[in-house]
Design an enzyme around this catalytic site. Structure first.
Site, short mmCIF file in Angstrom:
data_model
loop_
_atom_site.label_atom_id
_atom_site.label_comp_id
_atom_site.label_asym_id
_atom_site.label_seq_id
_atom_site.Cartn_x
_atom_site.Cartn_y
_atom_site.Cartn_z
N GLU A 1 0.88 -1.17 0.00
CA GLU A 1 0.00 0.00 0.00
C GLU A 1 0.92 1.22 0.00
O GLU A 1 1.77 1.34 0.88
CB GLU A 1 -0.87 -0.03 1.26
CG GLU A 1 -1.93 1.03 1.26
CD GLU A 1 -2.80 0.98 2.52
OE1 GLU A 1 -3.51 1.96 2.77
OE2 GLU A 1 -2.76 -0.03 3.26
N ARG B 1 4.50 -12.71 9.85
CA ARG B 1 5.24 -11.50 9.51
C ARG B 1 6.52 -11.43 10.33
O ARG B 1 6.66 -12.08 11.36
CB ARG B 1 4.38 -10.25 9.69
CG ARG B 1 3.86 -10.00 11.09
CD ARG B 1 3.19 -8.62 11.16
NE ARG B 1 2.21 -8.37 10.12
CZ ARG B 1 2.20 -7.26 9.36
NH1 ARG B 1 3.11 -6.33 9.52
NH2 ARG B 1 1.28 -7.08 8.48
N LYS C 1 3.81 0.84 9.76
CA LYS C 1 4.06 2.05 8.98
C LYS C 1 3.46 3.27 9.66
O LYS C 1 4.01 4.37 9.59
CB LYS C 1 3.48 1.91 7.57
CG LYS C 1 4.34 1.05 6.68
CD LYS C 1 3.84 1.09 5.25
CE LYS C 1 2.66 0.18 5.07
NZ LYS C 1 2.24 0.08 3.66
P1 ATP Z 1 0.96 -1.81 8.06
O1 ATP Z 1 0.03 -2.73 8.79
O2 ATP Z 1 2.07 -1.26 8.88
O3 ATP Z 1 0.26 -0.75 7.24
P2 ATP Z 1 0.96 -3.57 5.86
O4 ATP Z 1 1.20 -4.99 6.09
O5 ATP Z 1 -0.44 -3.16 5.66
O6 ATP Z 1 1.67 -2.74 7.01
P3 ATP Z 1 1.54 -3.27 3.11
O7 ATP Z 1 2.14 -2.14 2.37
O8 ATP Z 1 0.11 -3.57 2.84
O9 ATP Z 1 1.81 -3.02 4.65
O10 ATP Z 1 2.42 -4.57 2.88
C1 ATP Z 1 2.75 -5.07 1.63
C2 ATP Z 1 3.08 -6.52 1.76
O11 ATP Z 1 4.15 -6.70 2.66
C3 ATP Z 1 1.90 -7.28 2.30
O12 ATP Z 1 1.76 -8.49 1.56
C4 ATP Z 1 2.27 -7.56 3.72
O13 ATP Z 1 1.72 -8.75 4.17
C5 ATP Z 1 3.80 -7.62 3.66
N1 ATP Z 1 4.37 -7.23 4.94
C6 ATP Z 1 4.18 -6.07 5.61
N2 ATP Z 1 4.82 -6.09 6.79
C7 ATP Z 1 5.44 -7.28 6.89
C8 ATP Z 1 6.27 -7.91 7.87
N3 ATP Z 1 6.58 -7.32 9.00
N4 ATP Z 1 6.73 -9.15 7.60
C9 ATP Z 1 6.43 -9.77 6.45
N5 ATP Z 1 5.66 -9.24 5.49
C10 ATP Z 1 5.16 -8.01 5.69
MG MG Z 2 -1.77 -3.62 4.04
#
Ligand code: ATP
Ligand code: MG
Length: 563
Positions: free
Chosen positions: A37, A263, A273
């Site tokens: 995102e 994760r 984030k």
């Molecule tokens: P936040 O909850 O902080 O907004 P997010 O998971 O929504 O983080 P995205 O930009 O949607 O962030 O993540 C893109 C991809 O990266 C998704 O497939 C997500 O599952 C993966 N991802 C994000 N954080 C992690 C993590 N700590 N470990 C492994 N994969 C991750």
């Molecule tokens: Mg997300």
């Protein structure tokens, strides 16, 4: 594309894909995607997902798309899109010509929604967000049907059309999937598919005032792109039935398989984030690329290599259960890589002046130093030596503590690549009593650092010649947080109360003159002091060196303790 550095053992995801290849599911295709995102910079947790999605695609001769999940118009910014592309490429993966945006599919998503309405599988609901929550029930109590649930398809079609046309204010209506308000899985209790939001979108402008929710948008996007394995993190496990429900009802041609993995959580830092943005906006760090941040851009600026990050992701592997990875493992990976590639140089971080009283006043000489003992191919260089040098303040004690074997009055030590040196006196600040200068004699017979008579010394010190050294700024970093789990806080506090006030230490240091040619991004080992990388903002003024990592391997200790 870049494959793993070492052959990797399989894991449950690779096992699933291998089996799907054997059974010919998806016609033997493997197609994954990385779906960030664009509401922040990528961090080391995203690196895990990138290495997994692009990695399995490489290994199984498949493809991996980069897809921006830009369904929320309020939060997305072009700056983030650009940084994400840069970071994925830097880590070492390439999406080729397959960069997409979920917003590219808004028309198709709308058409599918209309189809669901026609089938009686979706309806327009006039409940407010608050009322929807009340109707949803709890884990132990079933939900209640919305009074709008039984609207006719014709009425729903008309209302949905008018939602799209902008006739209703934000929050006044939603489109909901008609599934089961008594389902044991709350995600299945008529989830919202579309909400009204009169907001400008960074790509579609003001074309839309209704926006799809993640659960609906994601499975449809995956299907449109022909994804085979939709790999996501564990919190989506309970959403999988919904993912499957939409695609089953729509009878789409491509129905990807959602697979969840744990994760990455890393000790002494945070991955959210939203919280990282709070650190940036609150001025707690200097930006997303502050070398203390777990953001990829921060790690890059700190001096991490893409190889070390890929190697770290390989080592942590993928599992089905959440866990906390020790920061020491990440540091182990970068240390291992830098040990092989970094030239050694001498720099004194906290200089203490040493006058070699028996060395001629106007003399200087060039001594030969080895660039990397791990790699003889990296050759040698010369280092200037003269009567006044700097050594590390910590390498001298006027009254040595027990176990202190370095320089003190009457004691002899080796100067690396130079001479044996004996302390014969000190000069103190009259007011504070602090030693400001050390007087020594050197033994000319020990040139190069070896004694012809086999005399042993207990310490070897690094040094620089005062007249020749250049001034540099050394930035030393500590963890951003004092607790391994920064979210472990007192009542009424938030994660910021755990911030480490000493996470950055800035030193006016001196380095051997060869470093005057160093360019941003160049990496060195400062002997005994750690690995350093030239900061991009080093132009003008003194060059700035970020300490990437110390030399001490704390991971070995952690590993032993764990056994
Ligand atoms: P936040 O909850 O902080 O907004 P997010 O998971 O929504 O983080 P995205 O930009 O949607 O962030 O993540 C893109 C991809 O990266 C998704 O497939 C997500 O599952 C993966 N991802 C994000 N954080 C992690 C993590 N700590 N470990 C492994 N994969 C991750
Ligand atoms: Mg997300």
């Amino acid at each position: 594309m870049t494959g793993p550095e070492t052959p990797r053992p399989s894991d449950f995801i690779r096992d699933i894909i291998k089996e799907d290849m054997e059974t010919g599911k998806y016609g033997g295709r493997v197609h994954t995607r990385f779906p960030p995102e664009p509401n922040g910079y990528l961090h080391i947790g995203h690196a895990k997902s990138i290495c997994l999605n692009f990695g399995v695609a490489d290994e199984f001769r498949g493809l991996c798309n980069l897809r921006f999940d830009d369904t929320n118009p309020a939060k997305e910014e072009v700056e983030y899109v650009e940084s994400i592309k840069e970071d994925v490429l830097w880590i070492g993966y390439d999406w080729g010509d397959r960069m997409y945006y979920a917003s590219d599919y808004f028309d198709q998503m709308y058409a599918y929604a209309v189809e669901l309405i026609r089938m009686g599988k979706a309806y327009v609901c006039d409940l407010s967000a608050e009322e929807i929550r009340e109707h949803r029930g709890t884990l132990t109590q079933p939900g209640r049907n919305s009074p709008y649930r039984d609207r006719s398809a014709a009425e729903n079609l008309e209302l949905f059309e008018r939602m799209k046309a902008g006739e209703f204010p934000d929050g006044s209506r939603t489109l909901r999937a008609k599934i089961d308000m008594t389902s044991g899985n709350i995600n299945m209790r008529d989830p919202v598919m579309y909400r009204i939001l009169h907001a400008e979108h960074h790509r579609t402008g003001d074309k839309w005032c209704i926006y799809p929710m993640y659960d609906y948008a994601h499975c449809v996007s995956d299907s449109i792109e022909g994804i085979t394995h939709s790999i996501c993190t564990l919190e989506f496990e309970d959403h999988r039935p919904l993912y499957d429900w939409f695609l089953d009802e729509l009878k789409v041609e491509c129905h990807p398989q959602q697979i969840e993995f744990a994760r990455l959580n890393l000790s002494y830092t945070i991955m959210s984030k939203r919280k990282l943005l709070q650190l940036v906006e609150g001025g707690h760090v200097k930006g997303w690329d502050d070398p203390r941040m777990p953001a990829i851009s921060g790690l890059r600026r700190r001096g991490y290599t893409p190889e070390s990050i890929r190697n770290f992701c390989d080592r942590i592997g993928v599992a089905k259960r959440d866990s906390m990875v020790d920061m020491a493992l990440l540091e182990f990976c970068i240390r291992e890589d830098l040990n092989k590639r970094s030239p050694r140089v001498m720099a004194v971080l906290r200089p203490l002046k040493v006058v070699i009283v028996n060395y001629p006043e106007n003399k200087s000489e060039e001594l030969t130093a080895v660039n990397n003992p791990e790699d003889p191919g990296m050759g040698t260089r010369t280092v200037p030596f003269s009567r006044i040098i700097y050594i590390e303040r910590d390498d001298f004690q006027e009254v040595p503590q027990k176990q202190f074997f370095r320089l003190s009055p009457g004691r002899e030590v080796r100067l690396r690549y130079a001479y044996y040196l004996t302390c014969v006196g000190v000069v103190k600040d009259e007011k504070t009593g602090e030693v400001v200068e050390v007087h020594c004699t050197y033994d000319p017979a020990t040139r190069g650092g070896d004694s012809p008579d086999g005399r042993k010394v207990k310490a070897t010190l690094h040094w620089v010649s005062a007249a020749h050294a250049i001034e540099i700024e050394a930035r030393l970093y500590n963890t951003l947080f004092l607790k391994a789990d920064p979210d472990d806080v007192e009542e009424g506090q938030d994660f910021r109360s755990n911030m480490n006030p000493d996470s950055l230490e800035t030193l006016a240091a001196r380095a051997e003159p060869c470093l005057s040619d160093a360019k941003p991004g160049d990496r060195f080992q400062f002997e005994r002091m750690g690995y350093f990388c030239v900061d991009p903002d080093s132009s003008g003024g003194k060059p700035v060196f970020n300490r990437t990592v110390t030399l001490k391997d704390t991971w070995a200790k952690v590993r032993k303790k764990g056994k």
